[in-house]
Design an enzyme around this catalytic site. Structure first.
Site, PDB file in Angstrom:
ATOM      1  CE  LYS A   1     -45.564  14.325   9.827  1.00 60.44           C
ATOM      2  NZ  LYS A   1     -45.854  13.025   9.250  1.00 60.44           N
TER       3      LYS A   1
HETATM    4  C1  E4P Z   1     -44.350  11.721   6.665  1.00 58.56           C
HETATM    5  O1  E4P Z   1     -43.982  12.533   7.471  1.00 58.56           O
HETATM    6  C2  E4P Z   1     -45.395  12.024   5.660  1.00 58.56           C
HETATM    7  O2  E4P Z   1     -46.621  12.199   6.271  1.00 58.56           O
HETATM    8  C3  E4P Z   1     -45.426  10.895   4.665  1.00 58.56           C
HETATM    9  O3  E4P Z   1     -44.096  10.639   4.250  1.00 58.56           O
HETATM   10  C4  E4P Z   1     -46.322  11.161   3.474  1.00 58.56           C
HETATM   11  O4  E4P Z   1     -46.137  10.149   2.513  1.00 58.56           O
HETATM   12  P1  E4P Z   1     -47.144   9.922   1.268  1.00 58.56           P
HETATM   13  O5  E4P Z   1     -47.045  11.113   0.403  1.00 58.56           O
HETATM   14  O6  E4P Z   1     -46.630   8.689   0.618  1.00 58.56           O
HETATM   15  O7  E4P Z   1     -48.512   9.751   1.859  1.00 58.56           O
END
Ligand code: E4P
Length: 216
Positions: free
Chosen positions: A85
């Site tokens: 990522k």
């Molecule tokens: C996943 O890939 C993201 O990092 C995550 O869904 C972010 O979620 P949040 O906005 O609730 O922190």
């Protein structure tokens, strides 16, 4: 629609995976920090539970292309299912295009508009992660972004898959499925909310009562 679980809590992943509905896992630096464990320890356990794409993010302090590439190679060596990522930045895009040439899978994260998704797909990202809930939080319809990216990727036949991220409630999941998003990455709490319906609970209670009454 594929369902990923959005957590670094191994207990949650194990429980959700036992339902047979989990296709992959996403983590981020905040989720790892919340777990109170080391990145490598958590990831090594997760890959043993779910046989599907597992997103592990480069360190939040790794911002230069060469450093991102070095770290991404290390993350990809942890397991064949690892997806690296990488935040949506200029340096991140450079790294994604180099990594895609090496066959390393990437998930470009922190996507907040469709042009960012277009660039990530052009750079060869395996996945893009548009953040639905964080847009809703600032009075901007997150679902509009998912629809736009879906349209653009279909227009040009990009193979990059859309991971709807930052999902906050069951309606987000429903809307993602209705527009035909590839993947929704869902927190454990929301996943469990999808299981229940008050009429199901009432129905089970009534069946139980009628069964017991007729078998006295
Ligand atoms: C996943 O890939 C993201 O990092 C995550 O869904 C972010 O979620 P949040 O906005 O609730 O922190």
């Amino acid at each position: 629609m594929k369902i990923f679980i959005d957590t670094a809590e191994v207990k949650e992943i194990r429980d959700a995976a036992s339902l047979g509905i989990i296709d992959g896992v996403t983590t981020n630096p905040s989720l790892i920090a919340k777990s109170g464990r080391k990145f490598e320890d958590v990831i090594k356990e997760i890959v043993e539970i779910v046989d599907g794409p597992i997103s592990g993010e480069v360190k939040a302090t790794t911002t230069e292309c060469d450093d991102i590439i070095k770290e991404a190679i290390e993350i990809s060596k942890i397991h064949k299912n690892m997806v690296v990522k990488i935040p949506m930045t200029k340096e991140g895009l450079k790294a994604v295009s180099e990594l895609s040439k090496k066959g390393i899978k990437t998930n470009v994260t922190l996507i907040f508009n469709a042009n960012q998704a277009l660039l990530a797909a052009k750079a060869g990202a395996t996945y893009v992660s548009p953040f639905l809930g964080r847009l809703d939080d600032i009075s901007t319809y997150g679902m509009d972004l998912i629809e736009d990216i879906n349209l653009i990727f279909n227009n040009y036949g990009f193979e990059t898959e859309i991971i709807c991220a930052s999902i906050r409630n069951p309606l987000h999941v429903l809307d993602c499925a209705k527009v035909g998003a590839d993947i929704a990455t869902i927190p454990y709490k929301v996943l469990m909310q999808l299981v229940d319906h008050p009429l199901t609970t009432i129905g089970i209670e009534k069946f139980k009562k009628d069964y017991l009454d007729s078998n006295k």
